[in-house]
Scaffold this active site. Structure first.
Site, PDB file in Angstrom:
ATOM      1  N   VAL A  55      -9.749  -3.158  11.665  1.00 57.76           N
ATOM      2  CA  VAL A  55     -11.201  -2.685  11.441  1.00 57.76           C
ATOM      3  C   VAL A  55     -11.111  -1.064  11.631  1.00 57.76           C
ATOM      4  O   VAL A  55     -11.822  -0.330  12.375  1.00 57.76           O
ATOM      5  CB  VAL A  55     -12.044  -3.281  12.736  1.00 57.76           C
ATOM      6  CG1 VAL A  55     -12.541  -4.497  12.473  1.00 57.76           C
ATOM      7  CG2 VAL A  55     -11.348  -3.231  14.161  1.00 57.76           C
ATOM      8  N   LYS A  99       1.578   6.124 -10.342  1.00 56.47           N
ATOM      9  CA  LYS A  99       1.578   6.395  -8.639  1.00 56.47           C
ATOM     10  C   LYS A  99       2.551   7.564  -8.665  1.00 56.47           C
ATOM     11  O   LYS A  99       3.643   7.836  -9.398  1.00 56.47           O
ATOM     12  CB  LYS A  99       2.222   5.255  -8.344  1.00 56.47           C
ATOM     13  CG  LYS A  99       1.760   4.930  -6.617  1.00 56.47           C
ATOM     14  CD  LYS A  99       0.194   4.681  -6.515  1.00 56.47           C
ATOM     15  CE  LYS A  99      -0.100   4.463  -5.130  1.00 56.47           C
ATOM     16  NZ  LYS A  99      -1.561   3.944  -5.075  1.00 56.47           N
TER      17      LYS A  99
END
Length: 387
Positions: A207, A106
């Site tokens: 969403v 990372k």
């Protein structure tokens, strides 16, 4: 070297100790690396562009390290270091369960992505990453965009997830959502003996790119869906198009009675406050780091709530960018992502057989794979005289 009054020089070891005492202390880096088995940590600084970053390589047993690069205005170097160590370890486990031949790594950049970005900063990053000679590949994460890495890719070929116009594979939300759907189906199969989602109630927190795809696919399969999001216009749009969709507040949807609670936004949503308020039979979602602490996975197990380890369920995007390094093929990515179903069932079965929390069962399978691959690599491939 410091000179004393009598003309003698202060011993070099004492000089080093004197200077060290004037530097603010942070937790010992090697102790942190030792705790979770990290191989390498690289601190990167470029004065001209303002780049300050850290690259962590956790484990390269299965192959070169792969993991995103995020940009966050960390409050301290210590905070950035601990984050990159935690995230890079998570990538080892994600790669292991997803069965891609990469290890965990990372990168984090310290800065405000709204103010501090520049093409020069990402070109500097490109040179630092390129200097690792293929030990680490990276791309987008929180606070970074595919376009940022167009600049980085001018300096190195160690970048994935570029825009399609620059040779990338496109929207990773597609395989990510597909992988989460496989997670729903495997969970339904394990709990109710049928992978069909018709009539099941799923509460989705968030969403956005992934969550919106999940809503559409679930509705097509006849599921009842509840949604929550910080963006009110998204909720209004869904309610206008699909009046049967339930709407809840972001900080309340975990209390909604449902079959599956699906975190698809921020991490840490399973925590000391929320865990007693869950009214679901399973937690399956695309958000990273859903457990506030590892022992929250133990708590879910004790409460009889099935947890699908997030680093498996959301691995579709990883599978896609890993495939870029072999020459991207969409059908191959989707076929491999389909394997999340069988792997999750394997985790559930191990959890049931040995009364293990699913997060612990998943970790065991990763460690077994690392051992197996490490054993295979004891076989010498030989030397390429032309290499």
């Amino acid at each position: 070297m410091k000179v004393l009054k009598n003309g003698d020089q202060l011993p070099i070891q004492e000089t080093i100790r004197e200077r060290a005492r004037s530097v603010p202390l942070m937790e010992d880096v090697f102790a942190l690396m030792e705790r979770d088995g990290h191989e390498q940590v690289i601190f990167c600084r470029h004065k001209g562009s303002g780049l300050k970053g850290i690259i962590a390589i956790h484990d390269t047993t299965m192959g070169p390290a792969l993991g995103g690069c995020r940009m966050v205005p960390y409050e301290s170097t210590d905070a950035a270091l601990k984050d990159v160590l935690r995230l890079s370890k998570g990538m080892t486990y994600k790669c292991g369960l997803a069965d891609v031949d990469f290890g965990g790594g990372k990168a984090v950049l310290i800065g405000d992505p709204q103010k501090d970005k520049s093409p020069e900063m990402f070109r500097a990053l490109g040179r630092f990453v390129g200097g690792l000679n293929g030990r680490f590949f990276t791309g987008t994460d929180m606070g970074t965009d595919p376009e940022d890495f167009v600049h980085a890719a001018r300096e190195s070929q160690s970048f994935v997830g570029l825009p399609v116009s620059h040779g990338g594979s496109g929207d990773t939300a597609i395989p990510t959502a597909y992988g989460v759907m496989q997670g729903y189906r495997a969970t339904a199969e394990h709990l109710w003996g049928d992978s069909n989602l018709e009539g099941r109630t799923i509460a989705i927190q968030g969403v956005g790119k992934v969550g919106s795809r999940l809503v559409t696919q679930l509705l097509e399969e006849g599921a009842q869906v509840w949604i929550a999001d910080t963006q009110e216009h998204r909720l209004e749009d869904w309610k206008r198009r699909f009046p049967d969709v339930g709407v809840a507040a972001v900080d309340e949807i975990h209390r909604q009675p449902c079959d599956i609670f699906s975190p698809c936004a921020i991490g840490g949503v399973i925590n000391d406050r929320t865990i007693d308020e869950l009214r679901c039979q399973a937690v399956v979602g695309s958000a990273n780091n859903q457990l506030g602490r590892a022992d929250h996975g133990d708590d879910l197990h004790q409460r009889g709530i099935l947890y699908a380890p997030d680093y498996l369920v959301n691995a579709g995007g990883l599978i896609q960018v890993a495939d870029e390094l072999h020459g991207y093929h969409h059908d191959r990515v989707m076929e491999k992502t389909r394997g999340i179903y069988e792997m999750l069932l394997k985790i559930y079965q191990l959890s049931r057989q040995e009364d293990l929390p699913t997060c612990r069962a998943a970790d065991r399978l990763v460690l077994e794979r690392l051992h197996q691959v490490g054993d295979l690599k004891r076989i010498l491939l030989g030397f390429d005289r032309n290499g």
